[in-house]
Design a protein around this motif. Structure first.
Motif, PDB file in Angstrom:
ATOM      1  N   MET A 173     -23.437   0.237  26.360  1.00  0.00           N
ATOM      2  CA  MET A 173     -24.058   1.561  26.951  1.00  0.00           C
ATOM      3  C   MET A 173     -23.882   2.771  26.543  1.00  0.00           C
ATOM      4  SD  MET A 173     -23.484   0.551  31.095  1.00  0.00           S
ATOM      5  CE  MET A 173     -23.827  -1.451  31.619  1.00  0.00           C
ATOM      6  N   VAL A 174     -24.560   3.795  26.368  1.00  0.00           N
ATOM      7  CA  VAL A 174     -24.309   5.176  26.184  1.00  0.00           C
ATOM      8  C   VAL A 174     -24.723   6.056  27.482  1.00  0.00           C
ATOM      9  CG1 VAL A 174     -26.656   5.282  24.957  1.00  0.00           C
ATOM     10  CG2 VAL A 174     -24.864   6.927  24.253  1.00  0.00           C
ATOM     11  N   GLY A 175     -23.932   7.083  27.610  1.00  0.00           N
ATOM     12  CA  GLY A 175     -24.287   8.015  28.703  1.00  0.00           C
ATOM     13  C   GLY A 175     -25.091   9.152  27.937  1.00  0.00           C
ATOM     14  N   ILE A 176     -26.076   9.829  28.853  1.00  0.00           N
ATOM     15  CA  ILE A 176     -26.947  10.581  28.460  1.00  0.00           C
ATOM     16  C   ILE A 176     -27.458  11.773  29.266  1.00  0.00           C
ATOM     17  CG2 ILE A 176     -29.035   9.635  28.651  1.00  0.00           C
ATOM     18  CD1 ILE A 176     -30.028  11.031  25.836  1.00  0.00           C
ATOM     19  N   GLY A 177     -27.289  12.864  29.148  1.00  0.00           N
ATOM     20  CA  GLY A 177     -27.761  14.133  30.072  1.00  0.00           C
ATOM     21  C   GLY A 177     -26.801  15.016  30.567  1.00  0.00           C
ATOM     22  N   GLY A 178     -26.682  16.300  29.845  1.00  0.00           N
ATOM     23  CA  GLY A 178     -25.796  17.349  30.091  1.00  0.00           C
ATOM     24  C   GLY A 178     -24.490  17.189  29.686  1.00  0.00           C
ATOM     25  N   ILE A 179     -24.476  16.072  28.781  1.00  0.00           N
ATOM     26  CA  ILE A 179     -22.883  16.009  28.226  1.00  0.00           C
ATOM     27  C   ILE A 179     -22.466  17.074  27.309  1.00  0.00           C
ATOM     28  CG2 ILE A 179     -21.305  14.198  27.264  1.00  0.00           C
ATOM     29  CD1 ILE A 179     -23.138  12.116  28.464  1.00  0.00           C
ATOM     30  N   THR A 180     -21.397  17.623  27.472  1.00  0.00           N
ATOM     31  CA  THR A 180     -20.670  18.409  26.671  1.00  0.00           C
ATOM     32  C   THR A 180     -19.293  17.923  26.346  1.00  0.00           C
ATOM     33  OG1 THR A 180     -19.538  19.848  28.382  1.00  0.00           O
ATOM     34  CG2 THR A 180     -21.803  20.576  27.562  1.00  0.00           C
ATOM     35  N   LEU A 183     -16.881  17.382  28.902  1.00  0.00           N
ATOM     36  CA  LEU A 183     -17.413  16.160  29.921  1.00  0.00           C
ATOM     37  C   LEU A 183     -17.265  15.067  29.270  1.00  0.00           C
ATOM     38  CD1 LEU A 183     -20.070  18.365  31.614  1.00  0.00           C
ATOM     39  CD2 LEU A 183     -17.762  17.990  32.415  1.00  0.00           C
ATOM     40  N   ALA A 184     -17.274  14.596  27.847  1.00  0.00           N
ATOM     41  CA  ALA A 184     -17.231  13.410  27.297  1.00  0.00           C
ATOM     42  C   ALA A 184     -16.439  12.284  27.964  1.00  0.00           C
ATOM     43  CB  ALA A 184     -17.119  13.415  25.817  1.00  0.00           C
ATOM     44  N   ALA A 185     -15.219  12.522  27.854  1.00  0.00           N
ATOM     45  CA  ALA A 185     -13.899  11.678  28.295  1.00  0.00           C
ATOM     46  C   ALA A 185     -14.476  11.050  29.623  1.00  0.00           C
ATOM     47  CB  ALA A 185     -12.634  12.532  28.311  1.00  0.00           C
ATOM     48  N   PRO A 186     -14.492  11.580  30.641  1.00  0.00           N
ATOM     49  CA  PRO A 186     -15.024  11.160  32.013  1.00  0.00           C
ATOM     50  C   PRO A 186     -15.952   9.881  31.768  1.00  0.00           C
ATOM     51  CG  PRO A 186     -14.737  13.468  32.398  1.00  0.00           C
ATOM     52  CD  PRO A 186     -14.644  13.222  30.783  1.00  0.00           C
ATOM     53  N   VAL A 187     -16.922  10.433  31.063  1.00  0.00           N
ATOM     54  CA  VAL A 187     -18.190   9.294  30.750  1.00  0.00           C
ATOM     55  C   VAL A 187     -17.690   7.997  30.022  1.00  0.00           C
ATOM     56  CG1 VAL A 187     -20.383   9.132  29.691  1.00  0.00           C
ATOM     57  CG2 VAL A 187     -19.666  11.543  30.596  1.00  0.00           C
ATOM     58  N   ASP A 216     -12.976  14.946  18.914  1.00  0.00           N
ATOM     59  CA  ASP A 216     -11.909  15.769  19.434  1.00  0.00           C
ATOM     60  C   ASP A 216     -11.457  15.556  20.866  1.00  0.00           C
ATOM     61  OD1 ASP A 216     -11.539  16.276  16.760  1.00  0.00           O
ATOM     62  OD2 ASP A 216     -12.244  18.416  17.048  1.00  0.00           O
ATOM     63  N   ALA A 217     -12.547  15.756  21.645  1.00  0.00           N
ATOM     64  CA  ALA A 217     -12.278  15.619  23.128  1.00  0.00           C
ATOM     65  C   ALA A 217     -11.840  14.135  23.594  1.00  0.00           C
ATOM     66  CB  ALA A 217     -13.611  16.136  23.942  1.00  0.00           C
ATOM     67  N   ALA A 218     -12.330  13.136  22.828  1.00  0.00           N
ATOM     68  CA  ALA A 218     -11.938  11.740  23.117  1.00  0.00           C
ATOM     69  C   ALA A 218     -11.863  11.250  21.863  1.00  0.00           C
ATOM     70  CB  ALA A 218     -13.455  11.136  23.852  1.00  0.00           C
TER      71      ALA A 218
END
Length: 223
Positions: A173-180, A183-187, A216-218
């Motif tokens: 699965m890949v999360g999409i929509g408004g992800i910066t 905000l990547a790590a929580p997804v 870098d964020a994750a």
């Protein structure tokens, strides 16, 4: 899906760029932006040429070929959004369809087992039907509010991903929509194998830096 292919797809989903000519800052060449994003670390690219001002016909085909070539040069899967005829014509690595696009089972029959099939889903029921139809991965969202897609579904939040995992769906699965990037790590922590972005990379002043920021964020995205 065998385990080897599943692992390969999960890795490909890590930093997933979705882009068409309409998603760029004025004056930018999509090919240049894609090259920058590749240098920044994207792992999969989806060509989505939709919306006001989108290219059609030969112009769309020519751009698709140029972008496909960049992906091939760098060993990155090239996916076409919705347009099965285009995907087959340019020998894309796969197709991604939404709930209002072509029927996923028919797309699978058309592209065969050798190409990747992604399906956008917004519920457990849609996810199960997509898997039955032959989806290799699911695009789940929108996770956060987004302006990139005028036809975006109601916001699911990261709970949408958790719900799918809790229902026993182990498909990539890949999360999409408004992800910066911030905000990547929580997804990912919610159960996604990667993040798909449009404007956060395609519309950024520096696509390379923007793509790199997601890893870098994750940090595990770089693994």
């Amino acid at each position: 899906m065998n385990r080897r292919n599943e692992t390969k797809i999960k890795k490909a989903l890590r930093v997933y760029l979705v882009m068409g000519s309409v998603n760029l800052q004025s004056g930018k060449d999509p090919v240049d932006v894609l090259r920058e994003a590749v240098a920044g670390g994207i792992t999969l690219f989806q060509f989505r040429e939709k919306g006001p001002g989108a290219l059609e016909g030969e112009a769309c085909l020519a751009l698709a070929r140029r972008l496909r070539d960049v992906c091939r040069e760098n060993g990155i899967p090239f996916i076409v959004n919705d347009d099965v005829d285009l995907a087959v014509a340019i020998e894309a690595d796969g197709v991604h369809v939404g709930q209002s696009d072509a029927d996923a089972s028919r797309v699978r029959a058309r592209i065969g087992e050798g190409r990747m099939l992604g399906v956008s889903v917004h519920s457990v029921e849609e996810a199960r039907l997509a898997v039955q139809a032959g989806a290799d991965y699911l695009g789940v969202g929108p996770i956060y509010p987004t302006r990139s897609k005028a036809d975006a579904h109601a916001v699911l939040g990261i709970e949408g991903i958790r719900e799918l995992r809790a229902a026993g769906l182990a498909v990539p699965m890949v999360g999409i929509g408004g992800i910066t990037a911030d905000l990547a790590a929580p997804v990912l922590a919610a159960g996604a194998d990667g993040v798909a972005v449009i404007s956060a990379i395609a519309g950024a002043p520096d696509a390379r830096a923007a793509a790199s920021a997601f890893a870098d964020a994750a940090p595990w995205l770089r693994g």
